[in-house]
Scaffold this motif. Sequence first.
Motif, PDB file in Angstrom:
ATOM      1  N   GLU A  12       0.855  -1.193  -0.190  1.00  0.00           N
ATOM      2  CA  GLU A  12      -0.065   0.185   0.011  1.00  0.00           C
ATOM      3  C   GLU A  12       1.047   1.215   0.009  1.00  0.00           C
ATOM      4  OE1 GLU A  12      -3.167   0.751  -0.549  1.00  0.00           O
ATOM      5  OE2 GLU A  12      -3.987  -1.184  -0.278  1.00  0.00           O
ATOM      6  N   LYS A  13       1.925   1.413   0.791  1.00  0.00           N
ATOM      7  CA  LYS A  13       2.898   2.362   0.851  1.00  0.00           C
ATOM      8  C   LYS A  13       3.342   2.706  -0.607  1.00  0.00           C
ATOM      9  CE  LYS A  13       4.118   2.529   5.538  1.00  0.00           C
ATOM     10  NZ  LYS A  13       5.058   2.348   6.823  1.00  0.00           N
ATOM     11  N   ARG A  15       2.344   1.671  -3.317  1.00  0.00           N
ATOM     12  CA  ARG A  15       1.350   2.208  -4.388  1.00  0.00           C
ATOM     13  C   ARG A  15       0.796   3.830  -4.069  1.00  0.00           C
ATOM     14  NH1 ARG A  15      -3.768   3.641  -3.856  1.00  0.00           N
ATOM     15  NH2 ARG A  15      -3.954   2.589  -1.603  1.00  0.00           N
ATOM     16  N   GLU A  16       0.718   4.111  -3.028  1.00  0.00           N
ATOM     17  CA  GLU A  16       0.588   5.469  -2.562  1.00  0.00           C
ATOM     18  C   GLU A  16       1.694   6.250  -3.018  1.00  0.00           C
ATOM     19  OE1 GLU A  16      -0.048   5.722   1.517  1.00  0.00           O
ATOM     20  OE2 GLU A  16      -1.899   4.431   1.667  1.00  0.00           O
ATOM     21  N   GLU A  19       1.318   6.429  -6.884  1.00  0.00           N
ATOM     22  CA  GLU A  19       0.071   7.375  -7.492  1.00  0.00           C
ATOM     23  C   GLU A  19       0.699   8.878  -7.314  1.00  0.00           C
ATOM     24  OE1 GLU A  19      -3.266   6.035  -5.007  1.00  0.00           O
ATOM     25  OE2 GLU A  19      -3.772   4.567  -6.583  1.00  0.00           O
ATOM     26  N   LYS A  20       1.376   9.368  -6.658  1.00  0.00           N
ATOM     27  CA  LYS A  20       1.582  10.784  -6.199  1.00  0.00           C
ATOM     28  C   LYS A  20       2.841  11.016  -7.075  1.00  0.00           C
ATOM     29  CE  LYS A  20       0.718  10.771  -1.392  1.00  0.00           C
ATOM     30  NZ  LYS A  20       1.261  10.822   0.227  1.00  0.00           N
ATOM     31  N   SER A  32       1.946  -2.596  -9.331  1.00  0.00           N
ATOM     32  CA  SER A  32       1.641  -2.457  -7.875  1.00  0.00           C
ATOM     33  C   SER A  32       0.149  -2.849  -7.450  1.00  0.00           C
ATOM     34  CB  SER A  32       1.582  -0.878  -7.221  1.00  0.00           C
ATOM     35  OG  SER A  32       2.932  -0.435  -7.099  1.00  0.00           O
ATOM     36  N   TYR A  33      -0.815  -2.678  -8.411  1.00  0.00           N
ATOM     37  CA  TYR A  33      -2.110  -3.182  -8.443  1.00  0.00           C
ATOM     38  C   TYR A  33      -2.188  -4.646  -8.476  1.00  0.00           C
ATOM     39  CZ  TYR A  33      -4.226   1.633  -8.247  1.00  0.00           C
ATOM     40  OH  TYR A  33      -4.619   2.868  -7.782  1.00  0.00           O
TER      41      TYR A  33
END
Length: 85
Positions: A12-13, A15-16, A19-20, A32-33
């Motif tokens: 999750e980290k 992916r976050e 995304e940024k 990542s997904y």
Amino acid sequence: MGEYSKALSFYEKAREIQEKTLPANHPSLATSYNNLGFLYENMKEYSKALSYFERALDILKVSLPPNHPHLESVKESIEMVKKEL
């Protein structure tokens, strides 16, 4: 190794951050997904896995050529998860 909560936190980290920092349709974001999809599949949370695999596929469809092997791999993952639902 069965440490799903730890893996989930790290995925999750990652992916976050992606995304940024990456464009919305970057293949690395799809990876990542896809990784999250595999994690949820291993946790037997098939509806969540399906959601992540489908998001990965959506990204790959616009970022890779239609005959790229990653597309087929994600499609196969989606079919496997659908069989479990």
